[in-house]
Each structure stands twice: as structure tokens, then as C-alpha cells.
Design a protein around this motif. Sequence first.
Motif, mmCIF file in Angstrom:
data_model
loop_
_atom_site.group_PDB
_atom_site.id
_atom_site.type_symbol
_atom_site.label_atom_id
_atom_site.label_comp_id
_atom_site.label_asym_id
_atom_site.label_seq_id
_atom_site.Cartn_x
_atom_site.Cartn_y
_atom_site.Cartn_z
ATOM 1 N N LYS A 177 0.832 -1.207 0.000
ATOM 2 C CA LYS A 177 0.000 0.000 0.000
ATOM 3 C C LYS A 177 0.870 1.263 0.000
ATOM 4 O O LYS A 177 0.541 2.256 -0.653
ATOM 5 C CB LYS A 177 -0.934 -0.004 1.205
ATOM 6 C CG LYS A 177 -2.038 -1.050 1.117
ATOM 7 C CD LYS A 177 -2.886 -1.062 2.377
ATOM 8 C CE LYS A 177 -3.959 -2.153 2.284
ATOM 9 N NZ LYS A 177 -4.764 -2.219 3.537
ATOM 10 N N LEU A 178 1.970 1.198 0.726
ATOM 11 C CA LEU A 178 2.889 2.338 0.768
ATOM 12 C C LEU A 178 3.499 2.584 -0.618
ATOM 13 O O LEU A 178 3.587 3.732 -1.078
ATOM 14 C CB LEU A 178 3.982 2.077 1.795
ATOM 15 C CG LEU A 178 5.132 3.082 1.867
ATOM 16 C CD1 LEU A 178 4.610 4.493 2.127
ATOM 17 C CD2 LEU A 178 6.128 2.675 2.940
ATOM 18 N N ILE A 179 3.909 1.516 -1.295
ATOM 19 C CA ILE A 179 4.499 1.641 -2.627
ATOM 20 C C ILE A 179 3.485 2.225 -3.618
ATOM 21 O O ILE A 179 3.826 3.046 -4.477
ATOM 22 C CB ILE A 179 5.030 0.281 -3.112
ATOM 23 C CG1 ILE A 179 6.252 -0.128 -2.278
ATOM 24 C CG2 ILE A 179 5.390 0.326 -4.594
ATOM 25 C CD1 ILE A 179 6.784 -1.504 -2.599
ATOM 26 N N GLU A 180 2.223 1.802 -3.484
ATOM 27 C CA GLU A 180 1.176 2.328 -4.374
ATOM 28 C C GLU A 180 1.018 3.833 -4.204
ATOM 29 O O GLU A 180 0.755 4.557 -5.172
ATOM 30 C CB GLU A 180 -0.147 1.610 -4.097
ATOM 31 C CG GLU A 180 -0.171 0.166 -4.597
ATOM 32 C CD GLU A 180 -1.457 -0.547 -4.225
ATOM 33 O OE1 GLU A 180 -2.082 -0.151 -3.212
ATOM 34 O OE2 GLU A 180 -1.840 -1.492 -4.929
ATOM 35 N N LYS A 181 1.200 4.324 -2.979
ATOM 36 C CA LYS A 181 1.129 5.780 -2.742
ATOM 37 C C LYS A 181 2.326 6.495 -3.363
ATOM 38 O O LYS A 181 2.197 7.590 -3.907
ATOM 39 C CB LYS A 181 1.121 6.062 -1.229
ATOM 40 C CG LYS A 181 -0.171 5.741 -0.521
ATOM 41 C CD LYS A 181 -0.056 6.307 0.897
ATOM 42 C CE LYS A 181 -0.695 5.351 1.877
ATOM 43 N NZ LYS A 181 -0.515 5.795 3.274
ATOM 44 N N LEU A 182 3.488 5.870 -3.268
ATOM 45 C CA LEU A 182 4.719 6.512 -3.721
ATOM 46 C C LEU A 182 4.758 6.728 -5.227
ATOM 47 O O LEU A 182 5.446 7.626 -5.713
ATOM 48 C CB LEU A 182 5.934 5.667 -3.303
ATOM 49 C CG LEU A 182 6.211 5.550 -1.808
ATOM 50 C CD1 LEU A 182 7.408 4.630 -1.570
ATOM 51 C CD2 LEU A 182 6.480 6.921 -1.194
ATOM 52 N N LYS A 183 4.046 5.916 -5.990
ATOM 53 C CA LYS A 183 4.169 5.978 -7.453
ATOM 54 C C LYS A 183 3.663 7.295 -8.029
ATOM 55 O O LYS A 183 3.961 7.636 -9.156
ATOM 56 C CB LYS A 183 3.460 4.792 -8.094
ATOM 57 C CG LYS A 183 1.970 4.963 -8.301
ATOM 58 C CD LYS A 183 1.437 3.845 -9.193
ATOM 59 C CE LYS A 183 -0.020 4.089 -9.558
ATOM 60 N NZ LYS A 183 -0.538 3.095 -10.506
ATOM 61 N N PHE B 191 2.248 -9.990 -4.326
ATOM 62 C CA PHE B 191 2.709 -8.652 -3.979
ATOM 63 C C PHE B 191 2.816 -7.754 -5.209
ATOM 64 O O PHE B 191 2.454 -6.577 -5.170
ATOM 65 C CB PHE B 191 4.068 -8.739 -3.275
ATOM 66 C CG PHE B 191 4.648 -7.412 -2.888
ATOM 67 C CD1 PHE B 191 4.155 -6.711 -1.798
ATOM 68 C CD2 PHE B 191 5.682 -6.851 -3.619
ATOM 69 C CE1 PHE B 191 4.679 -5.486 -1.431
ATOM 70 C CE2 PHE B 191 6.217 -5.627 -3.269
ATOM 71 C CZ PHE B 191 5.715 -4.944 -2.172
ATOM 72 N N ILE B 192 3.299 -8.285 -6.324
ATOM 73 C CA ILE B 192 3.536 -7.448 -7.506
ATOM 74 C C ILE B 192 2.288 -7.206 -8.332
ATOM 75 O O ILE B 192 2.363 -6.583 -9.401
ATOM 76 C CB ILE B 192 4.632 -8.049 -8.413
ATOM 77 C CG1 ILE B 192 4.194 -9.422 -8.934
ATOM 78 C CG2 ILE B 192 5.955 -8.119 -7.688
ATOM 79 C CD1 ILE B 192 5.119 -9.967 -10.008
ATOM 80 N N GLN B 193 1.117 -7.652 -7.839
ATOM 81 C CA GLN B 193 -0.114 -7.354 -8.561
ATOM 82 C C GLN B 193 -0.417 -5.865 -8.554
ATOM 83 O O GLN B 193 -1.247 -5.373 -9.322
ATOM 84 C CB GLN B 193 -1.290 -8.136 -7.954
ATOM 85 C CG GLN B 193 -1.189 -9.642 -8.120
ATOM 86 C CD GLN B 193 -0.918 -10.059 -9.556
ATOM 87 O OE1 GLN B 193 -1.628 -9.654 -10.474
ATOM 88 N NE2 GLN B 193 0.111 -10.878 -9.762
ATOM 89 N N CYS B 194 0.280 -5.117 -7.677
ATOM 90 C CA CYS B 194 0.102 -3.663 -7.650
ATOM 91 C C CYS B 194 0.825 -2.988 -8.808
ATOM 92 O O CYS B 194 0.638 -1.791 -9.047
ATOM 93 C CB CYS B 194 0.603 -3.095 -6.325
ATOM 94 S SG CYS B 194 2.395 -3.267 -6.063
ATOM 95 N N ALA B 195 1.649 -3.739 -9.536
ATOM 96 C CA ALA B 195 2.463 -3.151 -10.608
ATOM 97 C C ALA B 195 1.608 -2.819 -11.829
ATOM 98 O O ALA B 195 0.621 -3.497 -12.133
ATOM 99 C CB ALA B 195 3.576 -4.113 -11.000
ATOM 100 N N ASP B 196 2.006 -1.754 -12.526
ATOM 101 C CA ASP B 196 1.335 -1.376 -13.769
ATOM 102 C C ASP B 196 1.814 -2.227 -14.931
ATOM 103 O O ASP B 196 1.078 -2.427 -15.907
ATOM 104 C CB ASP B 196 1.615 0.100 -14.069
ATOM 105 C CG ASP B 196 1.078 1.017 -12.987
ATOM 106 O OD1 ASP B 196 -0.151 1.111 -12.853
ATOM 107 O OD2 ASP B 196 1.886 1.628 -12.266
#
Length: 311
Positions: A273-279, A293-298
Motif C-alpha cells: 500500500k505504501l508503494i502504491e502511494k509513492l508511485k 505482492f507485484i499485482q500492484c504493478a502497472d
Amino acid sequence: MIGFQTLLSVIGMLGEISVYVVGAYLTVIAALSIEKFIQFVSYSQQFGNSSLSLINLVSDYQRIIVNLLRLQDIGDNGNAYHEQFGVQEILYEGGDIELKNVSYGYSDKLILKDINLEIVKGQITAIVGESGSGKSTLINLMMRLYKENNGTIKLNGIDIKNLTEKSIRDYISVVSQQHFLFNASIWDNFRYINPDITLEEIKDICEQCEMDEIIEKLPEQYETIIYENGTNFSMGQLQRLSIARVLAKNTPVILFDEPTSALDRKAANKIRKLIEKLKRDKTIVIISHDFEFIQCADIIYKIEKHNLIQV
């Protein structure tokens, strides 16, 4: 040396068996009491362990001497590798990375071949692959810790060969699977990265990483000493502190190298969730085995047989 140690181990084992056999025989024929037999076995084991420790000490000493001689040889002959950097500075408003036909290998071993990759700001790019496939090597190439054999790597449109070392280090930060927090106060850990950072700025960053409330509850708060190996914090908290410290450096690009390998699912979700905010403000690259975990990747790439393919 290994063969010599093996021989000594075999001799020691045969000696121990001999002690038991002879002792048992003497006990059976009443030439030796049970108490004396136990004492003799105990003392012989202590003697054997002490002898083995002495042999290992001699072996370690010999290895140290050999390594020191090798280091001396490198220094005397000027064989140490001196990395060369350019003189050009970089504009930090960007965050783009481009690899074009990049290959890397050593001796006769090929690691990466003709890698073409474009990473842009505002995206999360994930790279997966089996252990030893070259994922971490790719990060090291982007950081110019390794030198590509062929091809071109550009940061913000500038060939990495032309950039100063400081430019590269100020452009990219790495969050690894192992935290590298110092045995010092939380505040000092941030000041090592950014000497001019204020306490308010640290608090704002820790709030982003969901660590501010945890730290505020500690008796010493931001003056709390992080124990050696971080034993007074959980693994998830240490990883969030590591990310917070990287944010204090404020580089346009953040590379995450297996950031959740030592975390449980709950802690890993907080990092995700933190990484998703940082992008929103950063260029994010994730190296991970964790497909959930990497399902958040574009965009997701896989290294397979030295090549990079989009999943």
C-alpha cells in the motif's frame, strides 16, 4: 586442507569408538568401574573437542594469511578495478530509465542478453524471475555498480557512462530485502542520509510510512536507539523505517529488491500500500518472487533464459 581436516575427523571418530569399545570391555571384566569409565569418556571428549578447535584455529589463520597476500598482490600490482564515471550532472525532475540492447556476463557465463526496457515516472514496474536469473544484476547495472558489456543505459535521457557518481546515487535509491539501519537513534539514522533534515520532516515521512504513531509511543520517541540487528522492532517496522529513510534522500527513482522476503502477509500488504502511494511522485521498480505482492504493478516483466519478456 579440506582433505587433512577430513582425515583428522576420521581419526577422531575411530579414536572415540576405540575408547568406548576398550572401556566397555574393561568394565565387563570388572577391571574398570562404571564411574571411572564415564569419567574417562568425558575427559577424552573434552580433549578431542579442544584439539579440534585448535586445528580449526590453525586452518583459519592460514586462510587469513592467504587472503592478506592476495590483497597485497592486488594493491602492489594495481590490479584493483577502478570504476570510471563521467562529468555530466543530471536534472532530478525526471525519473525515466531506459535500457537498450544491454547485455551482461562474466567469464563464459551469460547473465543478461539484449535487454530492452523503458521505465517511466508514475508507474510501478515489476521484474520477476527464478533465483539467479539476473534480477538483482539488472538493478546493479542501473546503479552502475556493474558495467554493462554491451548496450546503453540512460537516466533521464543521459547515457549513464557520462554521469558523475553523485548524480547516479542522487537519482536512484535501493530498498533491499535486508535493512541497513545503524545502531543509533532513529533521528540519527535519517540525518546520516540527509544532514539538513528537520524533525518535522522526519515525522511527516514516518507518517507516510505508518511509523509515526508507533515511534511516538516509545519512551524516547525519535531519540530511541535502534538496537543492533533491529531487535527492538519487528521486521515489518524495520522495513518501513528503511523505506522512510530512502524517502528522506528524495531520489526520483526507488528500486525495491525483494522488499517483502522476510515479512508475513500482513506486513507485506502494508509495504504494498505504501508503494502504491509513492508511485504518484516517484519511479518505482520492484524485484520480487511474490506474485501476489507485484499485482500492484502497472507492468510486469519476466527474466527468462537471459531475456526480458513482458508478462
